[in-house]
Design a protein around this motif. Structure first.
Motif, PDB file in Angstrom:
ATOM      1  N   ALA A   1     -43.182  12.491 -37.998  1.00 21.35           N
ATOM      2  CA  ALA A   1     -42.836  12.536 -36.883  1.00 21.35           C
ATOM      3  C   ALA A   1     -41.704  11.207 -36.374  1.00 21.35           C
ATOM      4  O   ALA A   1     -40.911  11.212 -35.413  1.00 21.35           O
TER       5      ALA A   1
ATOM      6  N   THR B   1     -48.137  10.706 -30.497  1.00 26.96           N
ATOM      7  CA  THR B   1     -47.588  11.249 -31.407  1.00 26.96           C
ATOM      8  C   THR B   1     -48.171  12.920 -31.288  1.00 26.96           C
ATOM      9  O   THR B   1     -49.236  12.956 -31.478  1.00 26.96           O
TER      10      THR B   1
ATOM     11  N   GLN C   1     -44.305  20.233 -30.924  1.00 25.43           N
ATOM     12  CA  GLN C   1     -43.706  19.483 -29.750  1.00 25.43           C
ATOM     13  C   GLN C   1     -42.779  20.479 -28.984  1.00 25.43           C
ATOM     14  O   GLN C   1     -42.650  21.446 -29.507  1.00 25.43           O
TER      15      GLN C   1
ATOM     16  N   TYR D   1     -47.891  19.765 -25.193  1.00 21.37           N
ATOM     17  CA  TYR D   1     -49.193  19.173 -25.848  1.00 21.37           C
ATOM     18  C   TYR D   1     -48.900  17.487 -25.431  1.00 21.37           C
ATOM     19  O   TYR D   1     -49.767  16.897 -25.226  1.00 21.37           O
TER      20      TYR D   1
ATOM     21  N   VAL E   1     -40.999   1.476 -25.916  1.00 24.15           N
ATOM     22  CA  VAL E   1     -40.342   2.838 -26.347  1.00 24.15           C
ATOM     23  C   VAL E   1     -39.003   2.334 -26.592  1.00 24.15           C
ATOM     24  O   VAL E   1     -38.193   1.388 -26.059  1.00 24.15           O
TER      25      VAL E   1
ATOM     26  N   LEU F   1     -40.734  12.078 -20.715  1.00 24.70           N
ATOM     27  CA  LEU F   1     -42.133  12.247 -20.695  1.00 24.70           C
ATOM     28  C   LEU F   1     -42.615  11.368 -19.689  1.00 24.70           C
ATOM     29  O   LEU F   1     -43.396  11.415 -18.727  1.00 24.70           O
TER      30      LEU F   1
END
Ligand code: COA
Length: 162
Positions: free
Chosen positions: A29, A77, A83, A87, A111, A121
């Motif tokens: 990821a 993650t 993705q 979720y 981030v 998100l």
């Protein structure tokens, strides 16, 4: 906002036996993943380490450090194949719910400004940028990228718990 996924996940705490699997999922990821040792250290230190599963398959993982009145989201993650199906939103809401017994006033995280999906998100949850750490993350080629520090108020003394 995306609809709920057809198959709702469940959650359980990470255990030492999960570390190999999590390290593989993590490496799939990120360009600069946490190592197996990073997750082991987090477990050993008593951080809140969560797995999100569909059936018996692990599809996401997360790590939260509770300190003072803050919940520091250190890792969030969703496995690449899972993705963009809603979720990530469910995993983040689970972590916010789990912060309630700790009476955390804020959730904090770092981030990359280039991580458009994650920023989107967090924005939908109401996170605001409160700071910047210069040259915080490595990038390919040896340079570094800043981190944005985001914060979400979990308990507003004037308005009650979120
Ligand atoms: C960031 C991450 C956790 C999001 O998980 P996800 O399951 O894909 O997210 P969701 O499907 O629940 O998406 C929820 C919302 O986030 C935003 N979003 C997620 N991925 C996005 C992308 N690639 N581009 C744009 N928006 C995105 C959208 O607003 C989306 O809502 P929508 O589907 O209605 O447009 C996931 O992409 C991931 O694990 N990435 C790699 C690791 C990482 O970067 N973690 C965050 C570190 S700070």
């Amino acid at each position: 906002m995306s609809a709920l996924p057809h198959t709702l996940p469940h959650f359980r705490r990470m255990r030492a036996m999960d570390l190999d699997c999590i390290a593989i999922q993590e490496a799939s990821a990120y360009d600069f993943p946490w190592t197996r040792g990073n997750f082991k250290d987090a477990l050993d230190a008593g951080y809140d380490c969560w797995l999100m599963l569909v059936g018996s398959q692990i599809i996401g993982h997360a790590v939260v450090l509770f300190a003072a009145s803050e919940a520091h989201l250190l890792n969030l993650t969703v496995a690449p194949d899972w993705q963009r199906r809603g979720y990530g939103r469910i995993l983040l809401q689970h972590l916010i719910n789990e912060a309630k017994p700790h009476k955390s006033e804020l959730m904090l995280l770092e981030v990359r400004p280039s991580n458009v999906g994650a920023l989107q998100l967090y924005s939908t949850f109401g996170f605001d940028q409160i700071g910047l750490r210069r040259n915080y993350y490595p990038v390919r080629g040896g340079a570094h990228e800043d981190a944005w520090v985001l914060s979400l108020v979990l308990i507003d003394p004037l308005a009650g718990a979120r």
